[in-house]
Design a protein around this motif. Structure first.
Motif, PDB file in Angstrom:
ATOM      1  N   GLN A  47      -1.590 -41.762 -69.578  1.00 16.32           N
ATOM      2  CA  GLN A  47      -1.618 -41.348 -71.042  1.00 16.32           C
ATOM      3  C   GLN A  47      -2.778 -39.733 -70.839  1.00 16.32           C
ATOM      4  O   GLN A  47      -3.431 -39.251 -70.006  1.00 16.32           O
TER       5      GLN A  47
ATOM      6  N   LYS B  30      -5.054 -38.076 -73.026  1.00 15.78           N
ATOM      7  CA  LYS B  30      -6.142 -38.501 -74.081  1.00 15.78           C
ATOM      8  C   LYS B  30      -7.356 -37.750 -74.115  1.00 15.78           C
ATOM      9  O   LYS B  30      -7.425 -36.687 -73.354  1.00 15.78           O
TER      10      LYS B  30
ATOM     11  N   THR C 126      -8.734 -32.133 -72.189  1.00 15.42           N
ATOM     12  CA  THR C 126      -7.586 -32.960 -72.652  1.00 15.42           C
ATOM     13  C   THR C 126      -7.481 -34.155 -71.349  1.00 15.42           C
ATOM     14  O   THR C 126      -7.250 -32.774 -70.361  1.00 15.42           O
TER      15      THR C 126
ATOM     16  N   THR D  19      -5.291 -45.825 -67.683  1.00 12.64           N
ATOM     17  CA  THR D  19      -5.708 -46.864 -68.326  1.00 12.64           C
ATOM     18  C   THR D  19      -6.549 -47.328 -67.642  1.00 12.64           C
ATOM     19  O   THR D  19      -8.205 -47.634 -67.964  1.00 12.64           O
TER      20      THR D  19
ATOM     21  N   ILE E 196      -9.123 -44.732 -68.417  1.00 16.49           N
ATOM     22  CA  ILE E 196     -10.004 -45.127 -69.429  1.00 16.49           C
ATOM     23  C   ILE E 196     -10.360 -46.056 -69.948  1.00 16.49           C
ATOM     24  O   ILE E 196     -11.501 -45.897 -70.386  1.00 16.49           O
TER      25      ILE E 196
END
Length: 77
Positions: free
Chosen positions: A34, A36, A48, A53, A56
């Motif tokens: 992703q 993020k 950025t 995940t 994260i």
């Protein structure tokens, strides 16, 4: 753009697609990446990153600055 996590270094894996008749053909397993944005309070700026995940979840648990220093010490970056 390559499919590699900026923090953990997770990348695409190669495996076999196995049919009902047990014939095998090559396939790829892609990591769940992703884009993020994270805020660095000590530098007062946004960055950025393309992260998995699982990275994260780690960042949410220990914080972005601690996560970056852990991954640098581990040698993933």
């Amino acid at each position: 753009m390559s499919r590699i996590c900026d923090l953990t270094g997770k990348a695409t894996m190669v495996g076999n697609r196995v049919s009902h008749s047990n014939s095998k053909t090559k396939r790829k397993f892609y990591p769940n990446l992703q884009m993020k944005r994270f805020y660095l309070p000590d530098e007062d700026r946004w960055i950025t990153l393309k992260v998995s995940t699982s990275a994260i979840k780690t960042i949410n648990k220990i914080g972005i600055t601690e996560a970056i220093t852990r991954f640098i010490n581990k040698g993933s970056i």
